[in-house]
Design a protein around this motif. Structure first.
Motif, PDB file in Angstrom:
ATOM      1  N   ALA A 184       0.829  -1.210   0.000  1.00 46.04           N
ATOM      2  CA  ALA A 184       0.000   0.000   0.000  1.00 46.04           C
ATOM      3  C   ALA A 184       0.861   1.256   0.000  1.00 46.04           C
ATOM      4  O   ALA A 184       0.621   2.180  -0.790  1.00 46.04           O
ATOM      5  N   PHE A 185       1.880   1.311   0.856  1.00 43.56           N
ATOM      6  CA  PHE A 185       2.713   2.511   0.941  1.00 43.56           C
ATOM      7  C   PHE A 185       3.628   2.663  -0.276  1.00 43.56           C
ATOM      8  O   PHE A 185       4.047   3.774  -0.600  1.00 43.56           O
ATOM      9  N   THR A 186       3.923   1.563  -0.955  1.00 44.37           N
ATOM     10  CA  THR A 186       4.754   1.649  -2.166  1.00 44.37           C
ATOM     11  C   THR A 186       3.943   2.100  -3.369  1.00 44.37           C
ATOM     12  O   THR A 186       4.336   3.010  -4.093  1.00 44.37           O
ATOM     13  N   MET A 187       2.785   1.494  -3.584  1.00 46.41           N
ATOM     14  CA  MET A 187       2.006   1.759  -4.797  1.00 46.41           C
ATOM     15  C   MET A 187       1.216   3.065  -4.728  1.00 46.41           C
ATOM     16  O   MET A 187       0.671   3.497  -5.745  1.00 46.41           O
ATOM     17  N   HIS A 188       1.145   3.695  -3.550  1.00 54.64           N
ATOM     18  CA  HIS A 188       0.442   4.968  -3.450  1.00 54.64           C
ATOM     19  C   HIS A 188       1.366   6.171  -3.675  1.00 54.64           C
ATOM     20  O   HIS A 188       0.910   7.310  -3.616  1.00 54.64           O
ATOM     21  N   LEU A 189       2.631   5.912  -3.948  1.00 56.95           N
ATOM     22  CA  LEU A 189       3.547   7.000  -4.279  1.00 56.95           C
ATOM     23  C   LEU A 189       3.272   7.519  -5.693  1.00 56.95           C
ATOM     24  O   LEU A 189       2.799   6.763  -6.552  1.00 56.95           O
ATOM     25  N   PRO A 190       3.567   8.791  -5.964  1.00 60.67           N
ATOM     26  CA  PRO A 190       3.412   9.297  -7.338  1.00 60.67           C
ATOM     27  C   PRO A 190       4.572   8.833  -8.221  1.00 60.67           C
ATOM     28  O   PRO A 190       5.738   8.893  -7.809  1.00 60.67           O
ATOM     29  N   TYR A 191       4.262   8.359  -9.412  1.00 61.70           N
ATOM     30  CA  TYR A 191       5.273   7.900 -10.368  1.00 61.70           C
ATOM     31  C   TYR A 191       5.176   8.759 -11.621  1.00 61.70           C
ATOM     32  O   TYR A 191       4.146   8.796 -12.287  1.00 61.70           O
ATOM     33  N   CYS A 192       6.285   9.447 -11.930  1.00 60.74           N
ATOM     34  CA  CYS A 192       6.269  10.439 -13.010  1.00 60.74           C
ATOM     35  C   CYS A 192       6.911   9.941 -14.305  1.00 60.74           C
ATOM     36  O   CYS A 192       6.919  10.645 -15.297  1.00 60.74           O
ATOM     37  N   GLY A 193       7.502   8.752 -14.279  1.00 64.65           N
ATOM     38  CA  GLY A 193       8.137   8.222 -15.474  1.00 64.65           C
ATOM     39  C   GLY A 193       9.620   8.587 -15.545  1.00 64.65           C
ATOM     40  O   GLY A 193      10.056   9.522 -14.869  1.00 64.65           O
ATOM     41  N   PRO A 194      10.429   7.912 -16.355  1.00 63.59           N
ATOM     42  CA  PRO A 194       9.982   6.776 -17.186  1.00 63.59           C
ATOM     43  C   PRO A 194       9.629   5.558 -16.332  1.00 63.59           C
ATOM     44  O   PRO A 194      10.202   5.368 -15.260  1.00 63.59           O
ATOM     45  N   TYR A 195       8.685   4.768 -16.791  1.00 61.62           N
ATOM     46  CA  TYR A 195       8.140   3.666 -16.002  1.00 61.62           C
ATOM     47  C   TYR A 195       8.867   2.357 -16.285  1.00 61.62           C
ATOM     48  O   TYR A 195       8.254   1.319 -16.492  1.00 61.62           O
ATOM     49  N   LYS A 196      10.201   2.417 -16.299  1.00 62.22           N
ATOM     50  CA  LYS A 196      11.006   1.235 -16.575  1.00 62.22           C
ATOM     51  C   LYS A 196      11.579   0.690 -15.269  1.00 62.22           C
ATOM     52  O   LYS A 196      12.410   1.335 -14.632  1.00 62.22           O
ATOM     53  N   ILE A 197      11.128  -0.494 -14.880  1.00 64.15           N
ATOM     54  CA  ILE A 197      11.607  -1.150 -13.663  1.00 64.15           C
ATOM     55  C   ILE A 197      12.813  -2.013 -14.014  1.00 64.15           C
ATOM     56  O   ILE A 197      12.688  -2.969 -14.791  1.00 64.15           O
ATOM     57  N   ASN A 198      13.967  -1.677 -13.471  1.00 68.68           N
ATOM     58  CA  ASN A 198      15.183  -2.430 -13.774  1.00 68.68           C
ATOM     59  C   ASN A 198      15.243  -3.682 -12.900  1.00 68.68           C
ATOM     60  O   ASN A 198      16.070  -3.816 -11.997  1.00 68.68           O
ATOM     61  N   HIS A 199      14.330  -4.592 -13.191  1.00 70.87           N
ATOM     62  CA  HIS A 199      14.202  -5.840 -12.435  1.00 70.87           C
ATOM     63  C   HIS A 199      13.395  -6.805 -13.293  1.00 70.87           C
ATOM     64  O   HIS A 199      12.874  -6.431 -14.352  1.00 70.87           O
ATOM     65  N   PHE A 200      13.301  -8.078 -12.847  1.00 74.08           N
ATOM     66  CA  PHE A 200      12.502  -9.033 -13.611  1.00 74.08           C
ATOM     67  C   PHE A 200      11.105  -9.218 -13.025  1.00 74.08           C
ATOM     68  O   PHE A 200      10.305  -9.983 -13.560  1.00 74.08           O
ATOM     69  N   PHE A 201      10.805  -8.522 -11.916  1.00 67.70           N
ATOM     70  CA  PHE A 201       9.437  -8.486 -11.398  1.00 67.70           C
ATOM     71  C   PHE A 201       9.279  -7.234 -10.544  1.00 67.70           C
ATOM     72  O   PHE A 201      10.240  -6.478 -10.318  1.00 67.70           O
ATOM     73  N   CYS A 202       8.065  -6.977 -10.082  1.00 64.32           N
ATOM     74  CA  CYS A 202       7.773  -5.761  -9.321  1.00 64.32           C
ATOM     75  C   CYS A 202       8.154  -5.946  -7.858  1.00 64.32           C
ATOM     76  O   CYS A 202       7.295  -6.238  -7.013  1.00 64.32           O
ATOM     77  N   GLU A 203       9.423  -5.782  -7.559  1.00 61.77           N
ATOM     78  CA  GLU A 203       9.887  -5.863  -6.173  1.00 61.77           C
ATOM     79  C   GLU A 203       9.980  -4.451  -5.598  1.00 61.77           C
ATOM     80  O   GLU A 203      10.321  -3.495  -6.300  1.00 61.77           O
ATOM     81  N   VAL A 204       9.702  -4.324  -4.315  1.00 60.96           N
ATOM     82  CA  VAL A 204       9.577  -3.016  -3.672  1.00 60.96           C
ATOM     83  C   VAL A 204      10.774  -2.098  -3.927  1.00 60.96           C
ATOM     84  O   VAL A 204      10.590  -0.966  -4.382  1.00 60.96           O
ATOM     85  N   PRO A 205      12.028  -2.500  -3.647  1.00 59.69           N
ATOM     86  CA  PRO A 205      13.154  -1.568  -3.838  1.00 59.69           C
ATOM     87  C   PRO A 205      13.279  -1.068  -5.269  1.00 59.69           C
ATOM     88  O   PRO A 205      13.615   0.105  -5.486  1.00 59.69           O
TER      89      PRO A 205
END
Length: 314
Positions: free
Chosen positions: A164-185
């Motif tokens: 909840a506290f991670t996904m409620h943050l504002p994300y402005c882009g670019p939306y590229k996650i340098n990982h192979f899955f959606c891990e918190v860090p």
């Protein structure tokens, strides 16, 4: 908070998972390797669950917890590896905001459950070795069921707070996650807001859900080893050490990388190192659990041979 969550969900429709190497040949080699690891993990842990279910001699607290651990491991790798395999052959490598949040939550639930399960299993071994005459009383069926319920309750609560506290943050882009899955860090690095509170929250949750169970495990094994050294029979000592060595090996493989990942300062973030650490406590540990913890166990081997002989005779 709710309005911010709705704004984020409407403005961020999807993320891009960068995964591993962009070279085609490397991706195909990794695809074959991880597919083999994934299928082997499912077969190995599934075999453990089946043997414990079919053999009445394995209907004990130790093997009840072992079957739960195998189910958790099967679900754990299924949360991340299929998505990773698809991204290796699919050029888009996208994941929707909702799917990312769901993957993060489920991954955390299962990861926390594994942490707590290891502590419960250490206590089970402590009671079995140090208080063998009171084992059936201290580890009765009702107590085992209650501990499993507490395990899942803690897991769901911890995962819900972190997600909840991670996904409620504002994300402005670019939306590229340098990982192979959606891990918190990895997801936190995309936030266009101050994440110091999230870093402190990760540390607190890491302390409660990683270090506290690990301390409980270490305390249990200090008492276990002290009890083992009092055993006069050399054969009895070796048998007890063999039982405990499997658990200690698995715990080390899981807790070490997990503590580094979730309890280090945010400034120490290194995406390439984090991907390797995540592979270790997500994929590798689940792959080795049946081998180290179960298939080398004498009771499990006998159950397999007995069931195999019965099926072959039939």
């Amino acid at each position: 908070m709710q309005s911010l969550g709705k704004e984020n969900q409407s403005s961020v429709s999807e993320f891009i998972l960068l995964g591993f190497s962009s070279e085609t040949q490397v991706r195909m080699a990794l695809f074959a390797l991880f597919l083999l690891l994934y299928l082997t993990t499912l077969v190995g842990n599934g075999l453990i669950v089946m043997l414990i279910f079919l053999d009445s001699h394995l209907h004990t607290p130790m093997y009840l917890f072992l079957s739960v651990l195998s189910l958790v491991d099967m679900s754990y790798v299924t949360t991340t590896v299929p998505q990773m395999l698809v991204n290796m052959v699919c050029p888009q490598r996208t994941i929707s905001w909702g799917a990312c949040a769901a993957q993060m939550f489920i991954f955390l639930v299962l990861g926390i459950a594994e942490c707590v399960l290891y502590a419960i299993m250490a206590y089970d071994r402590y009671v079995a070795i140090c208080f063998p005459l009171h084992y059936t009383l201290l580890m009765s069926h009702s107590i085992c069921v209650k501990t499993v319920i507490v395990c899942w309750s803690i897991s769901i609560a911890g995962a819900l707070i972190n997600t909840a506290f991670t996904m409620h943050l504002p994300y402005c882009g670019p939306y590229k996650i340098n990982h192979f899955f959606c891990e918190v860090p990895a997801v936190l690095k995309l936030a266009c807001a101050d994440t110091s509170f999230n870093d402190r929250l990760d540390f607190i949750l890491g302390f409660l859900l990683l270090l506290v169970p690990l301390s409980f495990i270490l305390a249990s094994y200090v008492l276990i080893f002290a009890s083992i050294f009092r055993i006069r029979s050399v054969q009895g000592r070796l048998k007890s050490f063999s039982t405990c060595a499997s658990h200690v090996t698995v715990v080390t493989m899981f807790y070490g990388p997990a503590i580094i990942m979730y309890m280090r300062p945010g400034s120490w973030y290194d995406p390439e190192r984090d991907k390797k650490l995540a592979l270790f406590y997500n994929v590798i540990s689940a792959f080795f659990n049946p081998i180290i913890y179960s298939l080398r166990n004498k009771d499990v081997k006998e159950a397999y041979l007995k069931i195999f002989r019965v099926r072959r005779t039939a």
